[in-house]
Design a protein around this motif. Structure first.
Motif, PDB file in Angstrom:
ATOM      1  N   ALA C 171      -2.717  -0.437  -8.263  1.00 27.08           N
ATOM      2  CA  ALA C 171      -3.046  -0.342  -6.839  1.00 27.08           C
ATOM      3  C   ALA C 171      -2.123  -1.234  -6.026  1.00 27.08           C
ATOM      4  O   ALA C 171      -1.615  -0.841  -4.971  1.00 27.08           O
ATOM      5  N   GLY C 172      -1.893  -2.449  -6.558  1.00 26.68           N
ATOM      6  CA  GLY C 172      -1.042  -3.402  -5.851  1.00 26.68           C
ATOM      7  C   GLY C 172       0.376  -2.883  -5.694  1.00 26.68           C
ATOM      8  O   GLY C 172       1.044  -3.142  -4.697  1.00 26.68           O
ATOM      9  N   THR C 174       1.305   0.195  -5.310  1.00 27.44           N
ATOM     10  CA  THR C 174       1.467   1.255  -4.318  1.00 27.44           C
ATOM     11  C   THR C 174       0.960   0.840  -2.945  1.00 27.44           C
ATOM     12  O   THR C 174       1.578   1.141  -1.932  1.00 27.44           O
ATOM     13  N   HIS C 175      -0.185   0.139  -2.907  1.00 28.14           N
ATOM     14  CA  HIS C 175      -0.740  -0.243  -1.602  1.00 28.14           C
ATOM     15  C   HIS C 175      -1.047  -1.729  -1.597  1.00 28.14           C
ATOM     16  O   HIS C 175      -2.184  -2.143  -1.782  1.00 28.14           O
ATOM     17  N   ARG C 176       0.019  -2.498  -1.408  1.00 29.24           N
ATOM     18  CA  ARG C 176      -0.103  -3.941  -1.523  1.00 29.24           C
ATOM     19  C   ARG C 176      -1.182  -4.503  -0.599  1.00 29.24           C
ATOM     20  O   ARG C 176      -2.056  -5.242  -1.012  1.00 29.24           O
ATOM     21  N   GLU C 177      -1.163  -4.109   0.663  1.00 28.32           N
ATOM     22  CA  GLU C 177      -2.072  -4.704   1.653  1.00 28.32           C
ATOM     23  C   GLU C 177      -3.521  -4.312   1.369  1.00 28.32           C
ATOM     24  O   GLU C 177      -4.446  -5.094   1.530  1.00 28.32           O
ATOM     25  N   LEU C 178      -3.682  -3.069   0.909  1.00 27.34           N
ATOM     26  CA  LEU C 178      -5.027  -2.536   0.721  1.00 27.34           C
ATOM     27  C   LEU C 178      -5.797  -3.329  -0.320  1.00 27.34           C
ATOM     28  O   LEU C 178      -6.990  -3.612  -0.158  1.00 27.34           O
ATOM     29  N   VAL C 179      -5.110  -3.717  -1.402  1.00 28.29           N
ATOM     30  CA  VAL C 179      -5.775  -4.449  -2.474  1.00 28.29           C
ATOM     31  C   VAL C 179      -6.325  -5.763  -1.933  1.00 28.29           C
ATOM     32  O   VAL C 179      -7.455  -6.149  -2.219  1.00 28.29           O
ATOM     33  N   HIS C 303       7.154   3.954  -6.198  1.00 26.95           N
ATOM     34  CA  HIS C 303       6.482   4.375  -4.962  1.00 26.95           C
ATOM     35  C   HIS C 303       7.026   5.733  -4.590  1.00 26.95           C
ATOM     36  O   HIS C 303       8.028   5.840  -3.904  1.00 26.95           O
TER      37      HIS C 303
END
Lengths: 388, 320, 304
Positions: C171-172, C174-179, C303
Motif C-alpha cells: 500500500a505504501g 502505491t499510495h504513500r499518503e493514504l497509508v 507504480h
C-alpha cells in the motif's frame, strides 16, 4: 614529572643533543613523500612511508625531514602536491609513489624543475627507455622485470603450457608482455580481466576448460586476494599450479588468503627471511615498531631511504647540486636489505630475483620462504634505449 | 534574476580578489595558490555548465564528468598525434585557437546524440541513464591503450596561445579567469533570454509549457548540448592546467563532485556554482593537507549542507 | 557444453547476490522514495563486521550474525539520524547527502580496520567443490549462496504478498499518503523497511566476504551495478529487482566469459582481448540504456 625535573631533563637532553640539533637547524633537508595512503591500495603506500620513517628515526638520514602527503591514487592530486612543494618548500628531492600512472604524471613536473626523483616502487617502461632522465632513479625494479622473473620461474618449474591473466589496463598488459618475454613454453589462453572486477568465477571456468600446466596471474592487492581464494574454492588450487610475481602475493595478502596460498610460486627481489644482517635488523625493527610483517613495499621504501642516505652522505647532506648527487647516488654505496644492488645505465636496478613459496612455520602460521635464485644480475629490457 | 546588493558586493570583491591572486600569492610566499586558483576557475566553469542543466532546466545529470573528460581528451589526443601530422596540421593541433573550439564541439556533438536518447526519460531514470553513458565513456578510455588507458595521457606542453609562455602559470591563471568570466556572462545572457525563460518554465512545470504550445524537447536538448560544450571547454583548460588527462576525470565520483559543487553553491543561481566549486577545491586542498582521513570531515559537511543550508552559499549571501 | 553450464551457474550466483542488494534498495525507493547511495556502505559494513567476528571467534555463523546485526543496527541508526529527513526532499538532495555518508563510512572503516584488506574464509563445511554433473566441479560455497539467495527471494515474496506488513508495504508503495492517513505509524514502518533493506545488504556483504576481498571501496563497486539492476527492473518493484538481477548477472558473466573468445574469431588476439574486456565492462550499461529507451520505467514498473 614535576615542572622542575622536566625542565632539568630537557636541559640535559638539550646539552647532549646540541650538536645534532644545531646541524639539523643549519641544513634541514626536506624530502617530499607523495604516496597512496587512501583507498584499497592504501596499505602499499603506508608500508613505504612507515619503512622510510623507521630509517629516519634510526638516524640513517641525519638532518632530514620527511613531508608526507596522500595522492589518493589520483594523478591530478599528486601533481598538485608536487607543484605546491616545488614552489613553496623549494624541495629538491621527491620519492614515495606507488602506482605507475601517478609516477608518469608527476615525473615530468619534478624533473623539468631540476629536482630529483627516487622511486621506491613504480618503474613504468615509459621512464626506463627513451624517456629516462639523469635525475630519475628507481630503487625497486622496472615494472616488466617483476613478471620476467615469474616467466623464468615457470621455465625453472618445467611448465610447458601456461594460462595468463591480468587486468585490462597498461600495467596488466605490461605484466603479460614481461611474462611472455622470458617464458619459453606455450600460452594456453590469455584473459584480460576488468580492473573493477572482484568475482572471477567466469575466468575459473575458462581456466578449467583450457586445462593448462600452470596459471600466471597478476592481480595486485585486494584483487589478488579474491583471485587466489576463488581459485582454491573452484577446486583448481591443488590441481593447476599458480605462478605469480610479488605484487600478487605479499605478506599482507598472504595473511588474508591463508591456506589457499599454499602451492603458489612467487618471485621477488627481496623476502622477509633473507639472511643478511641489514634485512634481519630491518624485519625485526619494523615488526617491533609497527607490529606487522613488512611487505616487499616496506623493504623497497627502506632501501630507497638507505640509497638516498648514502648519496647525501657523499654530498654532505645537500641535494642542490644534482650532478654531485648523481655521482654519489650511482655508486650505490649502501647495504640493501635485498643484498646485492647496483644501478644500470638507465638508473634502474640491476639485481637478483628469487623464487619464493608460502610455507607453514613451526608456529602454524604461514610465511614466505625463499627457495632459490631465478635470475642473476638482471637489469631490464629498456636500458639499451636509454641515452643519458 | 536579480542579485541583492550584498551579493553584488561579494561578487565584485571575489573577482577583485581573484584578479589580485597572483600578487597575494607572491606576497605571502605561496605561489602554489595560483594553481589552486586556476583549478577553482576551471571547476567553476564545469559546475556552472552543470547548473544550467540541474538548476535552470531541472535535469539532474549524473554523468557530467563525461563531457569534462571528452574535452580534455580531445586536446590531449590531438597534441599526441601532432608530430605524426604533416604541416600545417602539426602546428594547428597544438594551437589553442584551433583545438579548444574542437574540445567544445566534440562533446557538444556527442551530447546531441546521447542527449536525444537520455531525454526520453525523466526523474530518477534520467539520473541513471546519464550515469550509464558516462560509465561507458569511462570504460572506453580505460581500454584505449594508445592513449595511456588507465595511466592517463600526458600533455607535453600547453596549447599555444600567442603571447603567452607555455610554462607561465600566472598567465595561464588569467586565461582560466577570463574563460570563467566569459562563460558566466554567456550563461547570464542565456538565463535572461527567452530560451532561458522557457527552461525555467520546463523546470517549474513541463506540462504547462506543453499546454501553451511549446514542445520542451528541443529546448531541453539545446540546454544539454550547450552545457556539454561548456564542460568540454573546462576539460580543455583542465588538461592544459595539469598537462595531464586520465579516466579519473570521467569517473562517476567526479560527476558526483560536480553535483556537490552546484548544490553547495546554490542550485540554479549561476554565480553560486562558482562559489561552490571554489569552496570544494579549497576545502579539498586544506583538508588533505591537514589529515589523510580528510574524507571523514568532508562527508558530514556535505550532509550538513544538504540538510541545513538548502539555498547554498549564494542563497545564504542573499539573506532572506 | 559443461563450460556453458558452469558459466550459467556463475551468472545465477552473481544475480542472486545482486538481488540481495537490489531488494533493499528498491524497497526503500518504492516506499520512502529515497535514493540511497549509502546502501553500498551497509554492504561494506556487513562484510567487515562478519569478517572481523569470524576472525575473532573462529565461527562462520557467529560472523554471519555479527554482519547481519551490524548492518541492520547501523542502517536503522543512519535512517533515524539522517536519512529520515531526506524522504520529502528531491532526489538530488538525497544523492548528495548519501554521497557524503559514503565518504564518511569509507574513511571511518579505514580508520577502524586499517587499509589492509580483511578476509575470513568460508567454514570448512562449505569449502571445496562438488561435481554437479560429472566433470564439472563447482564450489560448495557458491552453491550455498545461490540457495540462500533463492530462499530469501521466496521469503520476501511470502512476506510481501501474504502478511500484514507486506500489505502495508504494498500500500505504501502505491499510495504513500493514504497509508499514513489510515493511522498506520508510518515512521515505524519506514524504519522497519529500512532495517530490512540494511539487513539484506549486510547479508550480501557477509556472504561475499569469504569470496572476495573485504576492503574499503567495495561498496561502490557493487552499488553502481545494483542501481543498474533496479533501474532495469523498474524502481520500487521486488519482482523487477529479481528479474533485473538475473538479467544483469547473466549478461555480465556471459559477455565476460564468451565475448573475447568470439571476437578472436574475427580479430587478432591482442585487439580482441582489449576490445572484449572493454565491451564486457560496458555491457550492463548498454543493457540499461537499451531497456530505458525501450521502457523508460523499467521492465516491471511499480507504480503502473
Amino acid at each position: 614529572m614535576s615542572t622542575i625535573t622536566r625542565r632539568a631533563a630537557l636541559a640535559a637532553a638539550a646539552t647532549l643533543a646540541a650538536p645534532s640539533i644545531l646541524r639539523a637547524q643549519a641544513a634541514p633537508l626536506k624530502i617530499g613523500l607523495v604516496t597512496t595512503l587512501s583507498g584499497p591500495g592504501g596499505y602499499l603506500g603506508a608500508d613505504i612511508r612507515d619503512a622510510m620513517q623507521l630509517a629516519v628515526e634510526q638516524g640513517a638520514l641525519p638532518g632530514v625531514q620527511l613531508l608526507v602527503e596522500d595522492d589518493g591514487l589520483k594523478p591530478a592530486q599528486a601533481k598538485q602536491i608536487v607543484d605546491r612543494w616545488l614552489k613553496t618548500e623549494k624541495l629538491k628531492l621527491f620519492t614515495g609513489v606507488v602506482f605507475s600512472n601517478v609516477m608518469e604524471a608527476i615525473a615530468p613536473d619534478v624533473l623539468e624543475e631540476g629536482a630529483i626523483y627516487v622511486s621506491p616502487n613504480a618503474g613504468p617502461s615509459s621512464l626506463a627507455g627513451k624517456g629516462c632522465h639523469r635525475n630519475y632513479y628507481v630503487v625497486s625494479w622496472q615494472n616488466d622485470t617483476l613478471h620476467e622473473s615469474a616467466g623464468e620461474n615457470a621455465n625453472r618449474l618445467g611448465h610447458k603450457k601456461v594460462f595468463v591473466l591480468a587486468p585490462n589496463y597498461p600495467a596488466g598488459r605490461d605484466a603479460i608482455t614481461g611474462f611472455k618475454r622470458f617464458f619459453k613454453g606455450e600460452i594456453a589462453g590469455e584473459i584480460y580481466t576488468r580492473l573493477d572486477q572482484t568475482d572471477y568465477a567466469a575466468e575459473m571456468a575458462q581456466i578449467r576448460a583450457a586445462n593448462p600446466d600452470a596459471v600466471f596471474q597478476f592481480h595486485p592487492g585486494g584483487l589478488g586476494i579474491a583471485f587466489i581464494r576463488q581459485y582454491q574454492q573452484a577446486g583448481l588450487g591443488g590441481k593447476i599450479p599458480m605462478v605469480v610475481s610479488s605484487p600478487s602475493l605479499d605478506s599482507t595478502t598472504l595473511n588474508a588468503v591463508g591456506d589457499a596460498a599454499l602451492g603458489i610460486e612467487v618471485s621477488a627481489q627481496w623476502n622477509s627471511d633473507f639472511d643478511n644482517p641489514v634485512s634481519k635488523k630491518f624485519v625485526a625493527d619494523f615488526q617491533a615498531k609497527y607490529n606487522r610483517m613488512p611487505t616487499y613495499y616496506a623493504s623497497q621504501g627502506f632501501d630507497t631511504a638507505l640509497a638516498i642516505a648514502a648519496a647525501l652522505k657523499g654530498t654532505g647532506g645537500k641535494a642542490d647540486d644534482t650532478e654531485a648527487f648523481r655521482r654519489e647516488m650511482l655508486k650505490a654505496n649502501f647495504q640493501a636489505t635485498r643484498g646485492k644492488f647496483k644501478f644500470g645505465p638507465n638508473q634502474h636496478p640491476v639485481q637478483d630475483w628469487y623464487a619464493i613459496r608460502p610455507e607453514r612455520g613451526a608456529d602454524g602460521k604461514l610465511f614466505l620462504k625463499t627457495q632459490g635464485r631465478v635470475l642473476a644480475d638482471r637489469g631490464d629490457a629498456y636500458s639499451d634505449q636509454c641515452k643519458i | 534574476m536579480r542579485e541583492s546588493s550584498r551579493q553584488i558586493f561579494v561578487l565584485v570583491a571575489s573577482f577583485a580578489l581573484l584578479a589580485a591572486l597572483p600578487w597575494i600569492a607572491g606576497a605571502v610566499g605561496r605561489p602554489d595558490l595560483v594553481t589552486l586558483g586556476s583549478q577553482a576557475c576551471v571547476m567553476a566553469i564545469a559546475a556552472a555548465s552543470l547548473d544550467l542543466l540541474m538548476g535552470r532546466t531541472g535535469l539532474p545529470s549524473f554523468g557530467h564528468a563525461a563531457w569534462l573528460g571528452l574535452g580534455a581528451y580531445t586536446v590531449g589526443i590531438l597534441a599526441f598525434h601532432a608530430r605524426d601530422l604533416g604541416p600545417p596540421w602539426d602546428q594547428w593541433a597544438v594551437q589553442a585557437w584551433a583545438v579548444w573550439p574542437l574540445a567544445v564541439l566534440v562533446p557538444a556533438a556527442l551530447a546531441a546524440v546521447i542527449g536525444a536518447l537520455c531525454l526520453r526519460t525523466s526523474g530518477i531514470s534520467f539520473i541513471m541513464i546519464t550515469l550509464a553513458f558516462a560509465q561507458m565513456f569511462f570504460f572506453l578510455f580505460v581500454a584505449l591503450k594508445t592513449y595511456g588507458g588507465d595511466d592517463g595521457l600526458t600533455l607535453r606542453r600547453r596549447s599555444t596561445i600567442p603571447g603567452i609562455a607555455p610554462r607561465d602559470d600566472v598567465a595561464f591563471f588569467y586565461v582560466c579567469l577570463a574563460a570563467l568570466v566569459l562563460v558566466l556572462l554567456l550563461l547570464r545572457r542565456v538565463a535572461a533570454s527567452r530560451f532561458g525563460t522557457v527552461l525555467d518554465g520546463i523546470r517549474q512545470n513541463e506540462r504547462r509549457m506543453m499546454a501553451i504550445g511549446l514542445s520542451p524537447f528541443p529546448y531541453k536538448l539545446a540546454a544539454f548540448v550547450l552545457s556539454a560544450g561548456i564542460a568540454g571547454l573546462a576539460g580543455a583548460l583542465h588538461v592544459n592546467l595539469f598537462r595531464f588527462a586520465s579516466p579519473d576525470l570521467l569517473h562517476w565520483t567526479m560527476s558526483g563532485e560536480l553535483m556537490v559543487m552546484v548544490v553547495l553553491g546554490g542550485l540554479g543561481s549561476l554565480w553560486g556554482a562558482m562559489f561552490g566549486a571554489a569552496a570544494m577545491v579549497v576545502l579539498h586542498a586544506v583538508l588533505a593537507q591537514w589529515t589523510e582521513h580528510w574524507q571523514i570531515v568532508l562527508g558530514p559537511i556535505l550532509v550538513a549542507v544538504v540538510l541545513l543550508a538548502r539555498r547554498g552559499l549564494w542563497g545564504a549571501l542573499g539573506g532572506k | 557444453m559443461t563450460l556453458l553450464l558452469e558459466q550459467l551457474l556463475n551468472g545465477l550466483q552473481f544475480g542472486v547476490m545482486l538481488f540481495l542488494m537490489a531488494a533493499g534498495l528498491t524497497l526503500v525507493f518504492g516506499i520512502m522514495g529515497l535514493i540511497n547511495l549509502a546502501h553500498g556502505s551497509l554492504y561494506m559494513i556487513g562484510a567487515y563486521a562478519a569478517a572481523w567476528a569470524t576472525l575473532q571467534t573462529g565461527s562462520f555463523l557467529l560472523g554471519l550474525l555479527a554482519g547481519l546485526s551490524a548492518a541492520a543496527v547501523l542502517g536503522m541508526a543512519l535512517e533515524a539520524a539522517i536519512l529520515r529527513r531526506l524522504y520529502a526532499r528531491d532526489h538530488l538532495d538525497q544523492v548528495l547527502a548519501t554521497f557524503g555518508v559514503i565518504l564518511f563510512c569509507n574513511e571511518a572503516v579505514a580508520m577502524i580496520f586499517g587499509r589492509q584488506p580483511l578476509m575470513a574464509g568460508p567454514p570448512p563445511w562449505l569449502s571445496g567443490a562438488v561435481e554437479i554433473v560429472p566433470g564439472v566441479p563447482y564450489p560448495v560455497y557458491r552453491l550455498a549462496i545461490i540457495a540462500t539467495g533463492l530462499l530469501v527471494a521466496a521469503g520476501l515474496y511470502v512476506l510481501i504478498s501474504r502478511t500484514r506488513i507486506g500489505m502495508l508495504v504494498r500500500a505504501g508503495a502505491t499510495h504513500r499518503e493514504l497509508v499514513g492517513a489510515l493511522g498506520v505509524r508510518i515512521g515505524l514502518l519506514y524504519t522497519a523497511v529500512f532495517g530490512l533493506g540494511a539487513l539484506l545488504a549486510g547479508l550480501a556483504g557477509a556472504l561475499t566476504g569469504p569470496l572476495l576481498a573485504v576492503q574499503v571501496g567495495m561498496g561502490e563497486r557493487i552499488l553502481i551495478t545494483t542501481f543498474v539492476v533496479i533501474v532495469i527492473g523498474g524502481l520500487g518493484s521486488i519482482r523487477g529487482a529479481l528479474a533485473g538481477a538475473m538479467l544483469v548477472g547473466m549478461v555480465d558473466t556471459l559477455t565476460r566469459g564468451f565475448l573475447p573468445a568470439t571476437l578472436r574469431a574475427v580479430l587478432p588476439a591482442s585487439e580482441a582481448d582489449a576490445l572484449g574486456a572493454g565491451l564486457s565492462s560496458m555491457a550492463v550499461f548498454i543493457l540499461m540504456a537499451i531497456v530505458l529507451l525501450w521502457r523508460p520505467r523499467g521492465l516491471f514498473p511499480a507504480h503502473a
